[in-house]
Design a protein around this motif. Structure first.
Motif: not given
Lengths: 110, 114
Positions: A11-39
């Motif tokens: 995903l490439t965006a211009q500064e100031g834009e609103f960004i959405t990233i999606n995640c779909s999963y196929s199993v029943g879950i207890s919890a979901l994490h979002w992680l960020q990996q820096h360059p």
């Protein structure tokens, strides 16, 4: 098919834009994490959620358990938000293992 | 305070040699995880330690991989008879309360097997 699917992959965006990233999963879950990996490779945990919505600064994470879907939103994006964003789930029957998505590479241009 | 540290940061070895990777978790964290990230691939769970319980080794890819956690603190991941496909970044994370806790990741060890 992976248990955890993210979109878009890139995903490439211009500064100031609103960004959405999606995640779909196929199993029943207890919890979901979002992680960020820096360059440089370092990984930071952004959110852990099992229902509803969480907000931290310009980041918002939502989850819909019935639809097995989560979104990560970034408001007023900035070049420093450029990173790989990774979704990971605790499956209900997976014990202690997290299952990871492939990640979304976000680039925010000034 | 100090975060999770890992050593070495980089390791180059020859195929067939054994390697040891070290992880120092955050003091007081009872849970410790090892993950692997191969080039261009997602993160892969390897092993999980929680307190004095038997570790969850279900993610270890072969019997060449083993890990220990001594005294509930420092952990060592050992890869015997390394293969080229073992080349990856090996990441360690710790959390205060196991599954329910936020994981704090170390900087990783980049392993290259020639």
């Amino acid at each position: 098919k992976n248990e955890v699917e993210q979109s878009p992959q890139n995903l490439t965006a211009q500064e100031g834009e609103f960004i959405t990233i999606n995640c779909s999963y196929s199993v029943g879950i207890s919890a979901l994490h979002w992680l960020q990996q820096h360059p440089g490779g370092g990984i930071v945990s952004l959110f852990m959620l099992s229902s509803g919505k969480k907000k931290h600064g310009r980041l918002i994470a939502t989850i819909n358990i019935q639809e097995k879907h989560s979104s990560l939103h970034i408001t007023a994006s900035h070049p420093r938000d450029s990173a790989v964003y990774i979704c990971a789930v605790w499956g209900e029957t997976s014990g202690s293992r997290l299952t990871f998505g492939e990640g979304t590479q976000l680039t925010v241009n000034p | 305070g100090a975060g999770v540290s890992q050593s070495p940061s980089n390791k180059v070895t020859e195929k067939g040699k054994d390697v040891e990777l070290r992880c120092d978790p955050i003091s007081g964290h009872t849970a410790l995880y090892w993950y692997r990230q191969s080039l261009g691939q997602g993160l892969e769970f390897l092993i999980y330690f929680q307190g004095n319980s038997a570790p969850d080794k279900s993610g270890l890819p072969s019997d060449r991989f083993s890990a220990e956690r001594t005294g509930g603190s420092v952990s060592t991941l050992t890869i015997q008879r390394t293969q080229q496909e073992d080349s990856a970044v090996y990441l360690c994370a710790s959390s205060l309360v196991g599954r329910a806790g936020t994981q704090y990741f170390g900087p990783g060890t980049r392993l290259l097997v020639l």
